[in-house]
Design a protein around this motif. Structure first.
Motif, PDB file in Angstrom:
ATOM      1  N   UNK A  65      33.763  46.074  45.937  1.00  0.00           N
ATOM      2  CA  UNK A  65      34.379  45.290  47.010  1.00  0.00           C
ATOM      3  C   UNK A  65      33.946  43.836  46.922  1.00  0.00           C
ATOM      4  N   UNK A  66      32.664  43.588  46.673  1.00  0.00           N
ATOM      5  CA  UNK A  66      32.170  42.214  46.547  1.00  0.00           C
ATOM      6  C   UNK A  66      32.815  41.517  45.358  1.00  0.00           C
ATOM      7  N   UNK A  67      32.963  42.230  44.256  1.00  0.00           N
ATOM      8  CA  UNK A  67      33.583  41.640  43.057  1.00  0.00           C
ATOM      9  C   UNK A  67      35.035  41.265  43.325  1.00  0.00           C
ATOM     10  N   UNK A  68      35.752  42.135  44.041  1.00  0.00           N
ATOM     11  CA  UNK A  68      37.144  41.837  44.363  1.00  0.00           C
ATOM     12  C   UNK A  68      37.230  40.677  45.360  1.00  0.00           C
ATOM     13  N   UNK A  69      36.262  40.590  46.277  1.00  0.00           N
ATOM     14  CA  UNK A  69      36.234  39.460  47.207  1.00  0.00           C
ATOM     15  C   UNK A  69      36.029  38.140  46.456  1.00  0.00           C
ATOM     16  N   UNK A  70      35.164  38.150  45.451  1.00  0.00           N
ATOM     17  CA  UNK A  70      34.999  36.951  44.612  1.00  0.00           C
ATOM     18  C   UNK A  70      36.296  36.618  43.879  1.00  0.00           C
ATOM     19  N   UNK A  71      36.938  37.640  43.366  1.00  0.00           N
ATOM     20  CA  UNK A  71      38.223  37.445  42.703  1.00  0.00           C
ATOM     21  C   UNK A  71      39.223  36.798  43.653  1.00  0.00           C
ATOM     22  N   UNK A  72      39.266  37.267  44.895  1.00  0.00           N
ATOM     23  CA  UNK A  72      40.181  36.718  45.896  1.00  0.00           C
ATOM     24  C   UNK A  72      39.891  35.243  46.150  1.00  0.00           C
ATOM     25  N   UNK A  73      38.620  34.900  46.293  1.00  0.00           N
ATOM     26  CA  UNK A  73      38.245  33.514  46.580  1.00  0.00           C
ATOM     27  C   UNK A  73      38.591  32.601  45.415  1.00  0.00           C
ATOM     28  N   UNK A  74      38.477  33.099  44.188  1.00  0.00           N
ATOM     29  CA  UNK A  74      38.758  32.282  43.011  1.00  0.00           C
ATOM     30  C   UNK A  74      40.255  32.184  42.742  1.00  0.00           C
ATOM     31  N   UNK A  75      40.931  33.303  42.755  1.00  0.00           N
ATOM     32  CA  UNK A  75      42.306  33.365  42.257  1.00  0.00           C
ATOM     33  C   UNK A  75      43.363  32.925  43.269  1.00  0.00           C
ATOM     34  N   UNK A  76      43.240  33.365  44.495  1.00  0.00           N
ATOM     35  CA  UNK A  76      44.310  33.137  45.467  1.00  0.00           C
ATOM     36  C   UNK A  76      44.526  31.652  45.770  1.00  0.00           C
ATOM     37  N   UNK A  77      43.487  30.843  46.020  1.00  0.00           N
ATOM     38  CA  UNK A  77      43.760  29.415  46.262  1.00  0.00           C
ATOM     39  C   UNK A  77      44.467  28.735  45.092  1.00  0.00           C
ATOM     40  N   UNK A  78      44.041  29.036  43.855  1.00  0.00           N
ATOM     41  CA  UNK A  78      44.689  28.432  42.691  1.00  0.00           C
ATOM     42  C   UNK A  78      46.154  28.845  42.619  1.00  0.00           C
ATOM     43  N   UNK A  79      46.421  30.127  42.813  1.00  0.00           N
ATOM     44  CA  UNK A  79      47.788  30.635  42.725  1.00  0.00           C
ATOM     45  C   UNK A  79      48.688  30.020  43.791  1.00  0.00           C
ATOM     46  N   UNK A  80      48.214  29.952  45.029  1.00  0.00           N
ATOM     47  CA  UNK A  80      49.051  29.440  46.110  1.00  0.00           C
ATOM     48  C   UNK A  80      49.262  27.937  45.999  1.00  0.00           C
ATOM     49  N   UNK A  81      48.253  27.211  45.523  1.00  0.00           N
ATOM     50  CA  UNK A  81      48.423  25.762  45.327  1.00  0.00           C
ATOM     51  C   UNK A  81      49.470  25.500  44.247  1.00  0.00           C
ATOM     52  N   UNK A  82      49.402  26.232  43.141  1.00  0.00           N
ATOM     53  CA  UNK A  82      50.401  26.073  42.087  1.00  0.00           C
ATOM     54  C   UNK A  82      51.794  26.438  42.595  1.00  0.00           C
ATOM     55  N   UNK A  83      51.893  27.538  43.328  1.00  0.00           N
ATOM     56  CA  UNK A  83      53.195  27.942  43.877  1.00  0.00           C
ATOM     57  C   UNK A  83      53.741  26.885  44.828  1.00  0.00           C
ATOM     58  N   UNK A  84      52.871  26.301  45.641  1.00  0.00           N
ATOM     59  CA  UNK A  84      53.297  25.260  46.576  1.00  0.00           C
ATOM     60  C   UNK A  84      53.769  24.014  45.838  1.00  0.00           C
ATOM     61  N   UNK A  85      53.034  23.594  44.820  1.00  0.00           N
ATOM     62  CA  UNK A  85      53.429  22.410  44.049  1.00  0.00           C
ATOM     63  C   UNK A  85      54.769  22.624  43.358  1.00  0.00           C
ATOM     64  N   UNK A  86      54.955  23.797  42.764  1.00  0.00           N
ATOM     65  CA  UNK A  86      56.226  24.086  42.104  1.00  0.00           C
ATOM     66  C   UNK A  86      57.371  24.102  43.115  1.00  0.00           C
ATOM     67  N   UNK A  87      57.147  24.713  44.280  1.00  0.00           N
ATOM     68  CA  UNK A  87      58.203  24.778  45.293  1.00  0.00           C
ATOM     69  C   UNK A  87      58.572  23.383  45.795  1.00  0.00           C
ATOM     70  N   UNK A  88      57.581  22.542  46.037  1.00  0.00           N
ATOM     71  CA  UNK A  88      57.856  21.178  46.494  1.00  0.00           C
ATOM     72  C   UNK A  88      58.579  20.375  45.427  1.00  0.00           C
ATOM     73  N   UNK A  89      58.169  20.551  44.170  1.00  0.00           N
ATOM     74  CA  UNK A  89      58.826  19.828  43.083  1.00  0.00           C
ATOM     75  C   UNK A  89      60.280  20.242  42.942  1.00  0.00           C
TER      76      UNK A  89
END
Length: 289
Positions: A65-89
């Motif tokens: 669970x802790x490992x997946x929580x670290x994965x969430x903290x690392x991966x999700x912000x990067x993914x959503x920021x990229x998705x937001x930038x692409x959508x705005x562009x």
């Protein structure tokens, strides 16, 4: 002729039947299994909440669970920021071949996760992968993407590649619903593209961003396909308890501990509910304040 009031229940009846058979019934059966334990002497016996007490104290489950929580903290912000930038562009109207670019960003989501993981596993390979071969030709150190220190980032890269396009489509669809009158009013007030994006588009995207964040919580804590497949090429790094979902699967189908696997699955579901509710509660408090 059916009465007008009876039409509604008839329309939702197929969904309710499938929901009962494919969701509620398996869930109730798993809850039933979690209250029992298979013993060498005495067979299956009722133990109540004893399995849950054992699972809460299980260090392997906690580490997953802790490992997946670290994965969430690392991966999700990067993914959503990229998705937001692409959508705005794409919504800006300044890109040429916008439809082709949008399709190109979305295509990785159409690739099955098994195929995507196998592809990236080949790219990560320290022996025959292209990154390793290029490093040898340039006399550079070979990147160990499948090592213990890199594995979580490598998994995050695979999942990000798969789901940026999916989240981009959700955000782009939300942008298309913004009334053009707001853009016209902003232009009359002298607002540029950056000011319009910051003051109009981003506030309007908050519900869609919250939706993508909730989807990401569920997906991150259910991480399964990627570590299972990469375990075959990195068995020293990924074990059967690398993620909580992988641990439940290993307990059920490798260790034949079906009752305890059901308990672990229920606790994982509880973690997902708590995290999702916390995000919703925080978002509602910020909205009301």
């Amino acid at each position: 002729m059916l009465r007008h009031g009876a039409a509604g229940p008839l329309f939702i009846a197929p969904f309710m039947v499938l929901f009962l058979l494919l969701f509620l019934t398996p869930l109730a059966y798993a809850a039933y299994l979690s209250l029992f334990r298979q013993k060498l002497i005495g067979g299956t016996t009722f133990v109540g909440l004893e399995n849950y007490v054992t699972a809460v104290k299980d260090p392997l489950l906690a580490q997953g669970v802790v490992r997946v929580a670290k994965f969430f903290v690392i991966q999700v912000p990067v993914m959503l920021v990229l998705a937001l930038l692409f959508a705005l562009a794409l919504d800006s109207g300044l890109l040429r071949l916008a439809r082709v670019i949008r399709l190109g960003i979305f295509v990785p989501y159409a690739v099955p996760s098994v195929v995507a993981t196998l592809m990236w596993g080949y790219l990560y390979g320290p022996d025959f992968g292209p990154f390793a071969q290029l490093s040898r030709k340039l006399d550079l150190p070979i990147p160990h993407f499948l090592s213990d220190g890199w594995m979580l980032g490598s998994l995050a890269n695979v999942v990000t590649w798969e789901f940026v396009g999916y989240n981009m489509i959700i955000l782009f669809a939300a942008l298309r619903t913004i009334p053009h009158e707001l853009y016209e009013a902003a232009a009359m007030d002298g607002a540029g593209a950056w000011r319009t994006a910051w003051s109009i588009k981003l506030p309007a995207l908050r519900p869609a961003l919250l939706l993508t964040l909730l989807f990401s919580v569920i997906g991150s804590f259910q991480l399964f396909n990627e570590p299972v497949l990469l375990q075959r090429i990195a068995p020293d790094v990924i074990d059967s308890s690398y993620t909580a979902n992988f641990y439940a699967y290993s307990l059920a189908f490798t260790g034949q501990q079906v009752n305890y696997a059901a308990t672990v699955s229920f606790l994982l579901g509880l973690v997902i509910v708590i995290v999702s509710y916390s995000i919703l509660l925080t978002a509602n408090r910020r909205r009301t304040s």
